[in-house]
Design a protein around this motif. Structure first.
Motif, PDB file in Angstrom:
ATOM      1  N   PHE A 105       0.850  -1.181   0.000  1.00 48.79           N
ATOM      2  CA  PHE A 105       0.000   0.000   0.000  1.00 48.79           C
ATOM      3  C   PHE A 105       0.887   1.232   0.000  1.00 48.79           C
ATOM      4  O   PHE A 105       1.850   1.318   0.774  1.00 48.79           O
ATOM      5  CB  PHE A 105      -0.910   0.025   1.236  1.00 48.79           C
ATOM      6  CG  PHE A 105      -2.102  -0.887   1.135  1.00 48.79           C
ATOM      7  CD1 PHE A 105      -3.037  -0.716   0.130  1.00 48.79           C
ATOM      8  CD2 PHE A 105      -2.289  -1.906   2.055  1.00 48.79           C
ATOM      9  CE1 PHE A 105      -4.145  -1.560   0.027  1.00 48.79           C
ATOM     10  CE2 PHE A 105      -3.387  -2.749   1.974  1.00 48.79           C
ATOM     11  CZ  PHE A 105      -4.314  -2.569   0.949  1.00 48.79           C
ATOM     12  N   ARG A 106       0.579   2.195  -0.854  1.00 49.81           N
ATOM     13  CA  ARG A 106       1.350   3.428  -0.933  1.00 49.81           C
ATOM     14  C   ARG A 106       0.405   4.621  -1.070  1.00 49.81           C
ATOM     15  O   ARG A 106      -0.682   4.502  -1.641  1.00 49.81           O
ATOM     16  CB  ARG A 106       2.297   3.393  -2.142  1.00 49.81           C
ATOM     17  CG  ARG A 106       3.425   2.372  -2.006  1.00 49.81           C
ATOM     18  CD  ARG A 106       4.400   2.769  -0.922  1.00 49.81           C
ATOM     19  NE  ARG A 106       5.487   1.821  -0.760  1.00 49.81           N
ATOM     20  CZ  ARG A 106       5.519   0.865   0.152  1.00 49.81           C
ATOM     21  NH1 ARG A 106       4.487   0.720   0.984  1.00 49.81           N
ATOM     22  NH2 ARG A 106       6.547   0.065   0.249  1.00 49.81           N
ATOM     23  N   THR A 107       0.835   5.761  -0.549  1.00 53.86           N
ATOM     24  CA  THR A 107       0.050   6.977  -0.664  1.00 53.86           C
ATOM     25  C   THR A 107      -0.188   7.300  -2.138  1.00 53.86           C
ATOM     26  O   THR A 107       0.722   7.163  -2.963  1.00 53.86           O
ATOM     27  CB  THR A 107       0.787   8.157  -0.011  1.00 53.86           C
ATOM     28  OG1 THR A 107       1.066   7.829   1.357  1.00 53.86           O
ATOM     29  CG2 THR A 107      -0.053   9.422  -0.066  1.00 53.86           C
ATOM     30  N   ALA A 108      -1.406   7.703  -2.470  1.00 50.33           N
ATOM     31  CA  ALA A 108      -1.719   8.065  -3.853  1.00 50.33           C
ATOM     32  C   ALA A 108      -0.737   9.136  -4.325  1.00 50.33           C
ATOM     33  O   ALA A 108      -0.390  10.063  -3.572  1.00 50.33           O
ATOM     34  CB  ALA A 108      -3.154   8.575  -3.952  1.00 50.33           C
ATOM     35  N   ALA A 109      -0.273   9.020  -5.563  1.00 47.71           N
ATOM     36  CA  ALA A 109       0.764   9.917  -6.076  1.00 47.71           C
ATOM     37  C   ALA A 109       0.384  11.393  -5.962  1.00 47.71           C
ATOM     38  O   ALA A 109       1.225  12.236  -5.641  1.00 47.71           O
ATOM     39  CB  ALA A 109       1.071   9.556  -7.527  1.00 47.71           C
ATOM     40  N   ASP A 110      -0.896  11.724  -6.191  1.00 46.18           N
ATOM     41  CA  ASP A 110      -1.293  13.123  -6.164  1.00 46.18           C
ATOM     42  C   ASP A 110      -1.434  13.679  -4.748  1.00 46.18           C
ATOM     43  O   ASP A 110      -1.662  14.878  -4.559  1.00 46.18           O
ATOM     44  CB  ASP A 110      -2.606  13.318  -6.924  1.00 46.18           C
ATOM     45  CG  ASP A 110      -3.754  12.518  -6.322  1.00 46.18           C
ATOM     46  OD1 ASP A 110      -3.477  11.435  -5.772  1.00 46.18           O
ATOM     47  OD2 ASP A 110      -4.899  12.974  -6.393  1.00 46.18           O
ATOM     48  N   LEU A 111      -1.285  12.820  -3.743  1.00 46.17           N
ATOM     49  CA  LEU A 111      -1.387  13.269  -2.347  1.00 46.17           C
ATOM     50  C   LEU A 111      -0.061  13.137  -1.599  1.00 46.17           C
ATOM     51  O   LEU A 111       0.006  13.491  -0.416  1.00 46.17           O
ATOM     52  CB  LEU A 111      -2.453  12.444  -1.602  1.00 46.17           C
ATOM     53  CG  LEU A 111      -3.881  12.520  -2.152  1.00 46.17           C
ATOM     54  CD1 LEU A 111      -4.799  11.619  -1.334  1.00 46.17           C
ATOM     55  CD2 LEU A 111      -4.391  13.957  -2.116  1.00 46.17           C
ATOM     56  N   SER A 112       0.955  12.653  -2.289  1.00 42.60           N
ATOM     57  CA  SER A 112       2.222  12.395  -1.614  1.00 42.60           C
ATOM     58  C   SER A 112       2.847  13.661  -1.038  1.00 42.60           C
ATOM     59  O   SER A 112       3.595  13.592  -0.065  1.00 42.60           O
ATOM     60  CB  SER A 112       3.204  11.729  -2.579  1.00 42.60           C
ATOM     61  OG  SER A 112       3.438  12.554  -3.709  1.00 42.60           O
TER      62      SER A 112
END
Length: 259
Positions: A105-112
């Protein structure tokens, strides 16, 4: 004895209706069994997704698909489960991403940009470190001599040590050539850090030019190397053994890491 034509026709119609009724019942029964089987498969798939979701969530590092498959109900296609789960998370604040043969699981790219890790100091690589890292990523499996041949200058042991300590580079094996030199390659941590699913996702010629990482004066015949599709050992490589690590000074004779 001759049967009345009208009665014969009536009996024929009756048998035809009976046969039709039997066909409808059989079709309905078959549809019912099929529906029940579909419902069962759907339930198994949902349960498999829940299990996979829990496993990935609980793992501090990307978890291999093989490890997930071992926990799923028998006969369930782990690839289908993970792809479906990935689509479910596609529009959320966290995404399920594939990292090589593993999942995380990774933070959504647009919210990083909202996530900060002030407490973690990231070691910046030197120019030499970046060059060696790039060569290893695109040319792996590659030996130290081959790295130096590409760069045109000698590569210090310290540069390779820094890359090994970062966890982005690993010793893959030994080349089956005189001297049996060590070969280097990237790790799943490298893919994870740079947001790559596989090595084939590394930037190509046009992407590197667009980012200003390639000179406009490079020869027209220049081609960006095509990274391998997986981490499998090449035909001319042998795996690294404990004895190799001891000889390289990476393990003590007792098998413990040498600090």
């Amino acid at each position: 004895m001759t049967m009345d034509p009208a009665r014969a026709q009536s009996m024929s119609d009756h048998h035809a209706k009976s046969d039709e009724h039997a066909d409808l019942e059989g079709a309905a029964m078959g549809k019912g069994e099929s529906g029940a089987m579909e419902a069962l498969n759907e339930h198994r798939l949902r349960e498999a997704e829940r299990i996979a979701e829990a496993l990935v969530f609980a793992s501090a590092t990307p978890i291999p698909g093989k490890a997930i498959a071992e926990k799923l109900p028998q006969g369930v296609d782990v690839s289908a489960v993970m792809e479906q789960l990935s689509r479910s998370y596609a529009q959320r604040g966290v995404n399920l991403v594939r990292v090589g043969d593993a999942w995380a699981f990774r933070t959504a790219a647009d919210l990083s940009f909202l996530i900060r890790k002030d407490e973690t100091e990231v070691r910046k690589l030197s120019r030499a470190g970046l060059e060696v890292m790039a060569i290893i990523a695109y040319h792996q499996p590659v030996t130290r001599a081959e790295i130096e041949d590409v760069r045109g200058v000698a590569t210090s042991r310290g540069t390779l040590d820094v890359l090994l300590e970062s966890g982005w580079v690993r010793m893959r094996g030994r080349r089956r050539t005189p001297g049996r030199p060590v070969t280097y390659g990237t790790t799943p941590a490298f893919l994870d850090h740079f947001g790559l699913e596989e090595l084939r996702d590394l930037p190509g010629m046009e992407e590197l030019k667009g980012a200003g990482l390639l000179s406009s004066r490079i020869p027209s015949s220049f081609q960006v190397p095509q990274p391998p599709a997986n981490d499998d050992l090449a035909e001319d490589e042998d795996p690294i053994t404990q004895m190799d690590l001891e000889e390289l000074g990476l393990l003590t004779p007792m098998g413990e890491a040498d600090d």
